[in-house]
Each structure stands twice: as structure tokens, then as C-alpha cells.
Design an enzyme around this catalytic site. Structure first.
Site, PDB file in Angstrom:
ATOM      1  N   HIS A 114       0.808  -1.231   0.000  1.00  0.00           N
ATOM      2  CA  HIS A 114       0.000   0.000   0.000  1.00  0.00           C
ATOM      3  C   HIS A 114       0.836   1.274   0.000  1.00  0.00           C
ATOM      4  O   HIS A 114       0.546   2.220   0.738  1.00  0.00           O
ATOM      5  CB  HIS A 114      -0.949  -0.001   1.197  1.00  0.00           C
ATOM      6  CG  HIS A 114      -2.028  -1.045   1.137  1.00  0.00           C
ATOM      7  ND1 HIS A 114      -2.548  -1.528  -0.031  1.00  0.00           N
ATOM      8  CD2 HIS A 114      -2.706  -1.696   2.135  1.00  0.00           C
ATOM      9  CE1 HIS A 114      -3.496  -2.422   0.235  1.00  0.00           C
ATOM     10  NE2 HIS A 114      -3.609  -2.550   1.546  1.00  0.00           N
TER      11      HIS A 114
ATOM     12  N   HIS B 123      -9.819   2.072   0.288  1.00  0.00           N
ATOM     13  CA  HIS B 123      -9.703   0.987   1.261  1.00  0.00           C
ATOM     14  C   HIS B 123     -10.764   1.076   2.372  1.00  0.00           C
ATOM     15  O   HIS B 123     -10.489   0.780   3.539  1.00  0.00           O
ATOM     16  CB  HIS B 123      -8.295   1.007   1.856  1.00  0.00           C
ATOM     17  CG  HIS B 123      -7.793  -0.315   2.332  1.00  0.00           C
ATOM     18  ND1 HIS B 123      -8.249  -0.922   3.484  1.00  0.00           N
ATOM     19  CD2 HIS B 123      -6.876  -1.169   1.825  1.00  0.00           C
ATOM     20  CE1 HIS B 123      -7.619  -2.062   3.654  1.00  0.00           C
ATOM     21  NE2 HIS B 123      -6.787  -2.248   2.658  1.00  0.00           N
TER      22      HIS B 123
ATOM     23  N   GLU C 276     -11.679  -3.821  -2.905  1.00  0.00           N
ATOM     24  CA  GLU C 276     -10.720  -2.875  -3.466  1.00  0.00           C
ATOM     25  C   GLU C 276     -10.543  -3.143  -4.951  1.00  0.00           C
ATOM     26  O   GLU C 276      -9.942  -4.146  -5.337  1.00  0.00           O
ATOM     27  CB  GLU C 276      -9.373  -3.030  -2.755  1.00  0.00           C
ATOM     28  CG  GLU C 276      -9.444  -2.867  -1.249  1.00  0.00           C
ATOM     29  CD  GLU C 276      -8.259  -3.542  -0.555  1.00  0.00           C
ATOM     30  OE1 GLU C 276      -7.110  -3.212  -0.857  1.00  0.00           O
ATOM     31  OE2 GLU C 276      -8.497  -4.422   0.301  1.00  0.00           O
TER      32      GLU C 276
HETATM   33  C1  GLA Z   1      -5.209  -5.203   2.096  1.00  0.00           C
HETATM   34  C2  GLA Z   1      -4.354  -6.403   2.105  1.00  0.00           C
HETATM   35  C3  GLA Z   1      -4.422  -7.087   3.418  1.00  0.00           C
HETATM   36  C4  GLA Z   1      -4.122  -6.132   4.546  1.00  0.00           C
HETATM   37  C5  GLA Z   1      -5.047  -4.972   4.475  1.00  0.00           C
HETATM   38  C6  GLA Z   1      -4.728  -3.919   5.505  1.00  0.00           C
HETATM   39  O1  GLA Z   1      -6.483  -5.428   1.786  1.00  0.00           O
HETATM   40  O2  GLA Z   1      -4.642  -7.289   1.059  1.00  0.00           O
HETATM   41  O3  GLA Z   1      -3.535  -8.177   3.438  1.00  0.00           O
HETATM   42  O4  GLA Z   1      -2.793  -5.696   4.462  1.00  0.00           O
HETATM   43  O5  GLA Z   1      -4.987  -4.378   3.228  1.00  0.00           O
HETATM   44  O6  GLA Z   1      -4.667  -4.423   6.793  1.00  0.00           O
END
Ligand code: GLA
Length: 366
Positions: A121, A191, A328
């Protein structure tokens, strides 16, 4: 439709607010915008992380609830344990890049590694942790951020904006645009964690989900795609027909063990390049429905497996295991290392090109 209302949530004005990870001079620039439509839906957005902080929508009887996990104040977002990315825009590359490295035109780049050996991210100070410029627009707000050449290891000055608008059909429209002065990779997404019963109302495993996808990209134990595309038929990942999330969330399956639960990328069965329905989420008790409509090729369904009750949200309730889920829209994780293969469309943006993609969260009740 009304213009965005503005309320300040500057951390500097809040007693006890700490400044972890944020330039103190930025605090005065932190704002929260409230969007209201003629159907009574209310959405709040802050320019800290371009974050959706609240989504208040009716159930089938007209009762309103906030269906987005989050905090009342910006310091909640800044200080959250393990930084769950509640409501934020994540990037420059949403999700993981293996070992934090990739190459463009023979040049290898090294990114910040913030998830074991991997990049997640956008790194340590991804787009969820910076203050964006904000400009009210008709029915919404446009947030812009200049990510500098070398920031978190990425090449190129990236000028990025996301415009959030709220329609009278209870749609949150998210329009992302970006340009660069050097070849780079871009993959941004929102997110938000949803719980259609209302945030802080327990598990999402009773929600019914449909994902229009016949394939997923299986991962290794570090949640990095192996490069395979696998049919969902006959697996816990088959959401082609609406299915209760809890039905297979703890199935005896290696991919589920790695999650643990759902934290995977579905390759959408697309008909073309335009806006298409990717997923529908339904919560039977309230009747609330969320449709995710997108131009993106893939969808990460993350079932809140890292929530463990330590984070206490805006209603004062602990966000327990799997009490929120993310849908997402994206290009597949680690795409920079799978360069253009089927299911892995390119994520490279070059000078003179425009990154331009839209995703809609549409709410209703039945
Ligand atoms: C995303 C990732 C997860 C986790 C979340 C945040 O969706 O795929 O593995 O890192 O973000 O906690």
C-alpha cells in the site's frame, strides 16, 4: 444536491493529539468535507489520506446507519495501531509488490519494505498518510497530491487526484487521474471497510457476496501472487452466485489458511473496458446493498482478518475479527513483476499518458 460543507478537524487544535508520521505544519491544512444528497445519504471525507470517514445510508425501513469503519477525529487515523488504512486511498501501488522491487525499461527500483520483506500500500508514508490539497467541486470534493520522484522509492513526480462525488442515486463516484514526468507504476484504490449492519456491529461473515469473477490469483504465505490464475469453480473462492461469506471462510484450503480467510485478488469477468458491475454485497437483516462498479480489471476482497478488537472506532465499539470488509478495485497485486501477461495488465504510466479510472460504490436497500 448541495455543495460540500466544510468542518475543520485540525489536529493542532485537539488536546493530546500526537504528530506521529505527519509534518506538524500540515495539520492546519487537514479538513473534513460533508456531502449530502437529496435522498438523505451523508458521506464524510477528509484530505488526510483522501479518506472516506463516514457513509450514512438507509436500511429497507429508512433507518440510517454509518456503514464505514473509522474514527471521529483525524488523530484516530494517525495513531491507529497497525494502521489498517480505514477508508483511505492507498498507493502509489495498492497492495503488495514482492520484495519491494521491480524494473521498468531495465532500471531496477527499490521501494520501502513495510510488510515483512514486501512493499504494501505505498510504503511507510503512502497516500493514506499524507495531506492532500482539497478543492470543493459540484456535488463533491477534488483531492490532489504530488508524490515526489523517489518518494518511498518510486520513480517520477506523480500528480494524482481523486474526485469524490455523491449522486442522488446514492452513489459515491471516485474518479482518479494521474500524470508523471518519468515512467512509473500506479495502482490506487479506496480501502473503505464496510459493515452494512453499521460499523461496530460485529462480524461481516453473515453478509452475502457476489463477485463477477471466474479466476483468482493464488498467493504464497506472504500473500504475494504466485503468478498462477486459478478457476474458482469448486473452491471456497466461488462467489459467482451470491454466497454467505461465512460459508467457506474457514474452509480447509491452503489459500484460506494463508489469508487467514479471504484476502485475495479476483480477476473480473469483464465484457469490455467500461464501467461494469464487479461485486454486490447484501446484508439480509438491514436489507442494505452495496454494488461496486468499476473500470478496473481486478478486485481484492479482504475480509478483515487483521482486525482483532484492539482498534476502537467512532461509536466506541471495538472493531473485532472480521467486523469489516474491503472491496478494493485494482490491478492485481505484484503486477509490476508480471509485466502484461494475461490477467496482469500493465500498471506502467509514462510521461504524456494519463491514468484515468473510476469506481463507484452504489448503495440501496431491499
Ligand atoms: C489489504 C491487504 C491485506 C491487509 C489490508 C490492511 O487489503 O490485502 O492483506 O494488508 O490491506 O490491513
Amino acid at each position: 444536491m448541495k455543495q460540500a460543507l466544510l468542518s475543520l478537524v485540525a489536529c493542532a487544535a485537539v488536546a493530546g493529539c500526537t504528530t506521529a508520521g505527519v509534518d506538524v505544519s500540515d495539520f492546519d491544512a487537514i479538513k473534513e468535507y460533508t456531502l449530502k444528497n437529496d435522498s438523505g445519504m451523508v458521506v464524510k471525507i477528509t484530505n488526510y489520506g483522501a479518506t472516506i470517514t463516514s457513509i450514512v445510508v438507509p436500511d429497507r425501513d429508512g433507518n440510517m446507519a454509518d456503514v464505514a469503519l473509522g474514527y471521529d477525529n483525524v488523530e484516530g487515523y494517525i495513531n491507529a495501531i497497525d494502521r489498517p488504512y480505514f477508508g483511505a486511498v492507498v498507493g502509489r501501488y495498492g497492495n503488495r509488490i514482492a520484495k519491494g522491487t521491480f524494473s521498468i525499461d531495465g532500471i531496477e527500483y527499490e521501494l520501502a519494505t513495510n510488510n515483512g520483506d514486501n512493499h504494501l500500500h505505498g510504503g511507510n508514508m503512502g497516500f493514506d498518510k499524507v495531506v492532500w490539497d482539497a478543492e470543493p467541486v459540484e456535488d463533491g470534493v477534488k483531492l490532489s497530491y504530488l508524490a515526489k520522484d523517489g518518494e518511498e522509492g518510486y520513480p517520477g513526480n506523480l500528480m494524482l487526484s481523486v474526485t469524490y462525488t455523491l449522486t442522488d442515486d446514492n452513489e459515491i463516484v471516485m474518479h482518479y487521474e494521474a500524470t508523471t514526468d518519468k515512467a512509473t507504476v500506479v495502482n490506487v484504490t479506496n480501502h473503505t471497510y464496510f459493515n452494512l449492519k453499521g460499523e461496530g456491529s460485529g462480524t461481516i461473515n453473515d453478509h452475502i457476496l457476489q463477485i463477477h469473477a471466474s479466476k483468482t490469483t493464488p498467493v504464497d504465505e506472504g500473500l504475494i501472487p504466485t503468478g498462477e490464475m486459478r478457476d474458482v469453480a469448486g473452491t471456497p473462492f466461488d462467489f459467482r452466485e451470491p454466497k454467505v461469506i461465512g460459508e467457506d471462510v474457514d474452509a480447509d484450503n491452503q489459500q484460506i489458511e494463508y489469508g487467514p480467510g479471504y484476502d485475495h485478488n479476483w480477476v473480473l469477468d469483464r465484457e469490455g473496458e467500461g464501467m461494469e458491475l464487479a461485486a454486490t454485497l447484501y446484508e439480509p437483516q438491514s436489507g442494505r446493498v452495496l454494488e461496486v462498479i468499476t473500470e478496473e480489471p481486478s478486485l481484492q476482497f479482504y475480509g478483515g482478518n487483521f482486525l482483532d478488537g484492539r482498534l476502537v472506532g467512532k461509536s466506541g465499539k471495538a472493531y473485532t475479527y472480521r467486523s469489516g470488509l474491503c472491496l478494493e478495485t485494482q490491478h492485481a497485486p505484484d503486477s509490476p513483476n508480471h509485466g502484461g501477461a494475461e490477467g496482469w495488465p500493465s500498471v506502467i504510466l509514462r510521461p504524456g499518458e494519463k491514468y484515468d479510472t473510476t469506481t463507484i460504490y452504489k448503495f440501496s436497500a431491499k
